[in-house]
Every structure is written in C-alpha cells, then in structure tokens.
Design a protein around this motif. Structure first.
Motif, PDB file in Angstrom:
ATOM      1  N   ARG A  46      29.070 -48.085  15.977  1.00  0.00           N
ATOM      2  CA  ARG A  46      30.149 -48.541  14.894  1.00  0.00           C
ATOM      3  C   ARG A  46      31.865 -49.485  15.736  1.00  0.00           C
ATOM      4  NH1 ARG A  46      28.180 -43.564  13.221  1.00  0.00           N
ATOM      5  NH2 ARG A  46      29.684 -42.027  13.960  1.00  0.00           N
ATOM      6  N   SER A  47      31.786 -49.316  17.168  1.00  0.00           N
ATOM      7  CA  SER A  47      32.778 -49.305  17.799  1.00  0.00           C
ATOM      8  C   SER A  47      33.283 -51.208  18.404  1.00  0.00           C
ATOM      9  CB  SER A  47      33.460 -48.613  18.840  1.00  0.00           C
ATOM     10  OG  SER A  47      33.587 -47.190  18.286  1.00  0.00           O
ATOM     11  N   GLY A  48      31.387 -51.482  18.569  1.00  0.00           N
ATOM     12  CA  GLY A  48      30.690 -53.051  18.556  1.00  0.00           C
ATOM     13  C   GLY A  48      29.686 -52.806  20.111  1.00  0.00           C
ATOM     14  N   GLY A  49      29.453 -51.590  20.146  1.00  0.00           N
ATOM     15  CA  GLY A  49      28.793 -51.636  21.153  1.00  0.00           C
ATOM     16  C   GLY A  49      26.974 -51.701  21.638  1.00  0.00           C
ATOM     17  N   LYS A  50      27.067 -52.604  21.841  1.00  0.00           N
ATOM     18  CA  LYS A  50      25.936 -53.446  21.798  1.00  0.00           C
ATOM     19  C   LYS A  50      24.421 -52.167  22.401  1.00  0.00           C
ATOM     20  CE  LYS A  50      27.396 -57.562  22.273  1.00  0.00           C
ATOM     21  NZ  LYS A  50      27.589 -59.002  22.719  1.00  0.00           N
ATOM     22  N   ILE A  51      24.017 -51.821  21.620  1.00  0.00           N
ATOM     23  CA  ILE A  51      22.955 -49.873  22.014  1.00  0.00           C
ATOM     24  C   ILE A  51      21.501 -51.089  22.365  1.00  0.00           C
ATOM     25  CG2 ILE A  51      21.615 -48.054  22.265  1.00  0.00           C
ATOM     26  CD1 ILE A  51      24.701 -48.492  21.478  1.00  0.00           C
ATOM     27  N   VAL A  52      21.041 -51.355  24.308  1.00  0.00           N
ATOM     28  CA  VAL A  52      20.079 -52.037  24.807  1.00  0.00           C
ATOM     29  C   VAL A  52      18.370 -50.457  24.907  1.00  0.00           C
ATOM     30  CG1 VAL A  52      21.358 -53.408  25.533  1.00  0.00           C
ATOM     31  CG2 VAL A  52      20.532 -51.513  26.466  1.00  0.00           C
ATOM     32  N   ASP A  53      17.507 -50.587  24.441  1.00  0.00           N
ATOM     33  CA  ASP A  53      16.395 -49.941  24.523  1.00  0.00           C
ATOM     34  C   ASP A  53      16.371 -49.921  25.669  1.00  0.00           C
ATOM     35  OD1 ASP A  53      16.170 -49.053  21.749  1.00  0.00           O
ATOM     36  OD2 ASP A  53      15.813 -51.211  21.364  1.00  0.00           O
ATOM     37  N   LYS A  54      16.256 -51.130  26.540  1.00  0.00           N
ATOM     38  CA  LYS A  54      15.917 -51.392  28.283  1.00  0.00           C
ATOM     39  C   LYS A  54      16.897 -51.777  29.102  1.00  0.00           C
ATOM     40  CE  LYS A  54      11.469 -52.771  26.764  1.00  0.00           C
ATOM     41  NZ  LYS A  54      10.481 -54.348  26.644  1.00  0.00           N
ATOM     42  N   LEU A  55      16.496 -50.717  30.139  1.00  0.00           N
ATOM     43  CA  LEU A  55      17.656 -51.382  31.581  1.00  0.00           C
ATOM     44  C   LEU A  55      17.726 -52.270  31.919  1.00  0.00           C
ATOM     45  CD1 LEU A  55      16.812 -47.852  34.012  1.00  0.00           C
ATOM     46  CD2 LEU A  55      18.933 -48.489  32.310  1.00  0.00           C
ATOM     47  N   SER A  56      16.609 -53.016  31.821  1.00  0.00           N
ATOM     48  CA  SER A  56      16.392 -54.307  32.313  1.00  0.00           C
ATOM     49  C   SER A  56      17.006 -54.619  31.235  1.00  0.00           C
ATOM     50  CB  SER A  56      14.941 -55.013  32.219  1.00  0.00           C
ATOM     51  OG  SER A  56      14.641 -55.046  30.965  1.00  0.00           O
ATOM     52  N   GLU A  57      17.637 -55.351  30.317  1.00  0.00           N
ATOM     53  CA  GLU A  57      18.532 -55.926  29.582  1.00  0.00           C
ATOM     54  C   GLU A  57      19.798 -55.987  29.763  1.00  0.00           C
ATOM     55  OE1 GLU A  57      18.014 -55.393  25.124  1.00  0.00           O
ATOM     56  OE2 GLU A  57      16.486 -54.130  25.182  1.00  0.00           O
ATOM     57  N   LEU A  58      20.028 -54.771  30.857  1.00  0.00           N
ATOM     58  CA  LEU A  58      21.627 -54.455  31.001  1.00  0.00           C
ATOM     59  C   LEU A  58      21.806 -56.537  32.668  1.00  0.00           C
ATOM     60  CD1 LEU A  58      22.304 -51.586  31.298  1.00  0.00           C
ATOM     61  CD2 LEU A  58      23.205 -52.961  30.022  1.00  0.00           C
ATOM     62  N   ALA A  59      20.607 -56.631  33.247  1.00  0.00           N
ATOM     63  CA  ALA A  59      20.297 -56.911  33.763  1.00  0.00           C
ATOM     64  C   ALA A  59      20.780 -58.886  34.027  1.00  0.00           C
ATOM     65  CB  ALA A  59      18.904 -57.907  34.822  1.00  0.00           C
ATOM     66  N   SER A  60      22.085 -59.153  32.857  1.00  0.00           N
ATOM     67  CA  SER A  60      22.633 -60.344  32.571  1.00  0.00           C
ATOM     68  C   SER A  60      23.918 -59.797  32.324  1.00  0.00           C
ATOM     69  CB  SER A  60      21.637 -61.110  31.591  1.00  0.00           C
ATOM     70  OG  SER A  60      22.038 -60.110  30.099  1.00  0.00           O
ATOM     71  N   CYS A  61      24.283 -58.645  32.632  1.00  0.00           N
ATOM     72  CA  CYS A  61      25.549 -58.315  32.723  1.00  0.00           C
ATOM     73  C   CYS A  61      26.532 -58.662  33.716  1.00  0.00           C
ATOM     74  CB  CYS A  61      25.969 -56.249  31.909  1.00  0.00           C
ATOM     75  SG  CYS A  61      25.426 -56.402  30.721  1.00  0.00           S
ATOM     76  N   ASP A  62      28.069 -58.962  34.091  1.00  0.00           N
ATOM     77  CA  ASP A  62      28.722 -59.212  34.773  1.00  0.00           C
ATOM     78  C   ASP A  62      29.187 -58.156  36.152  1.00  0.00           C
ATOM     79  OD1 ASP A  62      28.659 -62.489  34.511  1.00  0.00           O
ATOM     80  OD2 ASP A  62      30.051 -61.538  32.563  1.00  0.00           O
ATOM     81  N   VAL A  63      28.770 -56.805  35.398  1.00  0.00           N
ATOM     82  CA  VAL A  63      29.269 -56.064  35.930  1.00  0.00           C
ATOM     83  C   VAL A  63      28.309 -54.985  34.614  1.00  0.00           C
ATOM     84  CG1 VAL A  63      31.583 -55.800  34.520  1.00  0.00           C
ATOM     85  CG2 VAL A  63      31.044 -54.780  36.631  1.00  0.00           C
ATOM     86  N   VAL A  64      27.987 -53.622  35.597  1.00  0.00           N
ATOM     87  CA  VAL A  64      27.533 -52.727  34.749  1.00  0.00           C
ATOM     88  C   VAL A  64      28.132 -51.126  35.494  1.00  0.00           C
ATOM     89  CG1 VAL A  64      24.872 -51.273  35.314  1.00  0.00           C
ATOM     90  CG2 VAL A  64      24.977 -53.615  34.994  1.00  0.00           C
TER      91      VAL A  64
END
Length: 320
Positions: A46-64
């Motif tokens: 509701r605040s704009g967060g993108k909820i992902v099901d797999k950790l691998s989906e975070l691999a394309s982020c700039d910073v984790v």
C-alpha cells in the motif's frame, strides 16, 4: 547512487525490518521486498513496496539491505539454493548492506564470498527498536569500503536519521554493535536491580524511574523502557535468547582480545537465571519469546518480591 533512482532490495520484515523499509518507501524510494512469510510484507504494498516471491528477483537491484536474526539466516538468504546470489543470471547488486547483529567471522566470510561474485558488502547494524524507528531516533554504525559507504549513506540516513557512524574497514561495525548489546544487557540488569531495591524499601517504580530519567544517568533507553518496567508490559522488542547470543559474542571478543569483562560475565549469568526460571512457567517457550525486560520477574523472584503493575501512564521519551 544519488537520489531516488536506484532500485533497492529489502530482505527481512521482522520487528525492525518492517518499519525501516517503510521509511524508505515513505521517502519515495523504489523498494522490492522479500520476506520468508510473504503476508508480513504485504501491507507495505500500500506504500508502494513491490513484494517479491523469490530472493533471486532482488539480484537486479542496485543495493540490497538485509536484517535477519542470525549469521546462518544471512548466509541462507544470500547464498542458499534459493538465495539472491544463486539467481543472479549475470547480474548482482553492486552492494549488500547488512543491518543484522552477527559474529565477526560470519560477517568476514560473507564479505569474502560476495567479493568473489563481484559485489561489495557493508556491515551496518542499528541501535534501537521499532518504536525508536517510528519516532525517527534510530542510529547506525557502518564498516567496509569508505567510498562505498559514502554512496549509500543517504539511504541509511533515511531509516537511521539520528546518525550513522562510519568506524572503518572490515567488520569493525560488528564489534561496535556487539559492544552496544553487551551494554544493553548490563544496563537493563543494573536498572532493574536498583529499581527493585528502591521498591522493596518503599519507593514506587514510576517515581524512582522519573528521578533516574530526569537526571544525568537517564538515557533514551531508560526512558523508553520505563513504561514496560512500571506496568509489567513484556511486549517483545528483543528476546532474552538474542540478548544472550550477543552477550556471549561480547565475552568471546573479550577472550580474543585479552580484555577482562567481569561485569558482562556476571550480567550474562543473571540472564541465564531467567532461562532457568522460565522452566517453571506453564509455557516456557512462549514465556521466553517475551521481551528481555521480563527478566525483572526473575530478579524479583530472587529478591523475594511479588510484582504488580502500577498502571501508570509513563512517557517513553519518544513522543512527538
């Protein structure tokens, strides 16, 4: 990594992780969130967060960013069969920033393994709890490559606006956080024992704590813990088990560096008494999930005292 353009990944929606990520979202940052129990993260959509099901989906982020309970948990979410690194497909975040409290050797090993796959690592544990975060009073300590820290410092300051201390290379931030949590254990025990002494002599807890909090020995910690101690509210901010883990890490560091820590050792054994006393409860496991300040009940037992809530509206010091 300036502005709000970088893609942020967030791992961990516990008591601390949720409000920390929420502050980034409220500042307009692009945050993708993974949590073992997806339902805990879903309200942030509701605040704009993108909820992902797999950790691998975070691999394309700039910073984790990550904040989990143990070093083993951190290793699992980074390097496990379903971890961020496992699903990288040639792309990984430039930097991982970990806000957990883990041992130095665990942190150093994770740093080495991330370096092998081309990512950098900042150790960035924080000081406070969920109420402190919401009040905008959280602080942090960081170590690792300084140039890298300066790049992500503005992001850290969003959830730790009370200040981020850069203390040097490698795992020095872990040393600081372990020392911090050792002090947490020693201070809560000393505060409880002098408060019980005053109470047994006839001083109400709320009156004694008002005196302490108004004086030079008062602190943000003694103030925000006061309502719990006055009204026996053991809503969990930090469990006795996690505190014991950190005190053990502190004592281990003392042995490694030949620094005697007699006060810490004594406090650790008082904490251990709480685990023994918990076995007398109807549901020991459930009892030990309550806040570490519930140790006051064990210390009262050792003092021959029966506690009752004073039902007083005591300020936390975190009020706006």
């Amino acid at each position: 990594m300036a502005g709000n353009t970088q893609r942020i990944g967030w791992i961990g929606m516990g008591r601390m992780g949720y409000p920390m990520a929420e502050r980034l979202l409220k500042k307009g940052h692009d945050v993708s969130i993974w949590n073992r129990t997806r339902a805990k993260a879903e309200p942030l959509a509701r605040s704009g967060g993108k909820i992902v099901d797999k950790l691998s989906e975070l691999a394309s982020c700039d910073v984790v960013f990550s904040i989990v309970s143990t070093g083993k948990d951190l290793e699992e979410v980074y390097f496990g069969p379903h971890g961020v690194v496992h699903g990288r497909n040639g792309k990984l975040p430039a930097v991982f920033v970990d806000c957990s409290t883990i041992a130095l050797d665990e942190s150093a090993d994770i740093r080495r393994r991330l370096k092998e796959v081309g990512s950098d690592f900042l150790a960035c544990p924080v000081s406070g709890n969920a109420k402190v975060i919401k009040a905008g009073k959280l602080s942090a300590v960081a170590s690792g490559p300084e140039a890298l820290f300066r790049q992500v410092e503005p992001l850290i300051e969003v959830f730790a606006p009370n200040g981020v201390s850069y203390v040097g290379e490698g795992e020095l931030a872990r040393v600081c956080k372990i020392a911090h949590n050792v002090m947490l254990g020693v201070v809560i025990e000393n505060l409880i024992e002098i408060m019980l002494l005053a109470e047994k002599a006839g001083v109400p807890r709320h009156a004694f704590l008002a005196f302490i909090n108004n004086g030079v020995m008062g602190s943000m910690f003694t103030r925000y813990k006061s309502p719990a101690l006055v009204n026996l509210d053991w809503t969990t901010t930090f469990t006795p088990e996690l505190l014991r883990k950190d005190m053990d890490l502190g004592l281990e560091l003392g042995r490694d560096w030949d620094v005697p820590m007699p006060v810490t050792a004594a406090a650790r054994e008082v904490l251990q008494a709480h685990f023994g006393a918990a076995m007398l409860q109807k549901n020991p496991d459930e009892y030990l999930q309550k806040d570490f300040a519930a140790m006051m009940e064990t210390m009262a037992l050792m003092s021959g005292m029966t506690l009752a809530s004073e039902n007083k509206n005591v300020p936390t010091g975190l009020e706006g």
